[in-house]
Design an enzyme around this catalytic site. Sequence first.
Site, PDB file in Angstrom:
ATOM      1  N   GLU A  56      11.289  25.035 -29.722  1.00  0.00           N
ATOM      2  CA  GLU A  56      12.472  25.741 -30.218  1.00  0.00           C
ATOM      3  C   GLU A  56      12.140  26.881 -31.178  1.00  0.00           C
ATOM      4  O   GLU A  56      12.795  27.924 -31.164  1.00  0.00           O
ATOM      5  CB  GLU A  56      13.429  24.746 -30.897  1.00  0.00           C
ATOM      6  CG  GLU A  56      14.235  23.889 -29.929  1.00  0.00           C
ATOM      7  CD  GLU A  56      13.509  22.641 -29.481  1.00  0.00           C
ATOM      8  OE1 GLU A  56      14.145  21.774 -28.872  1.00  0.00           O
ATOM      9  OE2 GLU A  56      12.277  22.527 -29.730  1.00  0.00           O
TER      10      GLU A  56
ATOM     11  N   GLU B 219      12.994  15.110 -27.104  1.00  0.00           N
ATOM     12  CA  GLU B 219      13.839  14.381 -28.045  1.00  0.00           C
ATOM     13  C   GLU B 219      14.444  13.132 -27.406  1.00  0.00           C
ATOM     14  O   GLU B 219      14.628  12.115 -28.084  1.00  0.00           O
ATOM     15  CB  GLU B 219      14.918  15.318 -28.584  1.00  0.00           C
ATOM     16  CG  GLU B 219      14.318  16.394 -29.479  1.00  0.00           C
ATOM     17  CD  GLU B 219      15.318  17.417 -29.979  1.00  0.00           C
ATOM     18  OE1 GLU B 219      15.325  17.684 -31.190  1.00  0.00           O
ATOM     19  OE2 GLU B 219      16.086  17.952 -29.139  1.00  0.00           O
TER      20      GLU B 219
END
Length: 254
Positions: free
Chosen positions: A128, A108
């Site tokens: 995730e 990210e």
Amino acid sequence: MSDKVLTRRHGRVLSIVINRPQVRNAIDTETSEGIAAALMQLDGDSTLAAGVISGAGTGFCAGMDLKAFLAGERPAVEGRGFAGIVQSPPEKPLVAAIEGHALAGGFEIALCCDLLVASESAVFGLPEVRRGLMAGGGGLLRLPRRVPHNMAMEWILTGRHVGAAEAERWGLVNRLVPDGTALDEALRLAETIAENGPLALRGSKQVVEQSGDWSASEAFTRQQEIYEPVRSSADAQEGARAFKEKRSPRWTGQ
């Protein structure tokens, strides 16, 4: 600035290094604050035109420091989010130099950058979902804008690791280079960018970043609001003079 984040000037380029190789450059609160401070330095210094962010050692960033998280830390900065960057990337161009793993929050961070240079063995991923979580640091927002929608959905919903060659094939990676050379290539790319007018660079990035929300009827009006101050600047005059006189421009950022 904390020694968990190191900065060094290369002419008009600021190099930012996440310096926690012993934990694969995982992000804790102090590191987030260090990255935020470095980005403020980049945007606030008129003599800097671009930045490069990299990780110390053999990896870029493994994401959030889970030990710090379990100890009660929140690795975010007010107004800037996780790692001091995901909610508010810099206004100036930023290049990521990726060696090794850029996973979860590390990916990210990379997605906050305008250009990516990756080594041949670099690996990207948003794992995730494998832990029953969502990628809440901007990965779900930015990845579908960087690669085709169906590939973004596959990477997000499977949580699988994506090699650098595949990432380059789908347009995520700008330069694919031999291992150990990503930072050097990223600095060269940033230095090429930094040769250009600083106001023009910032304005161009602003239009690209913001125009996705503009309607067709307002797009050119909104662009003009950003364009006109650049067109009227002393740097624009200097660029024209330098072209006429066949010399390199001397930018002042005014």
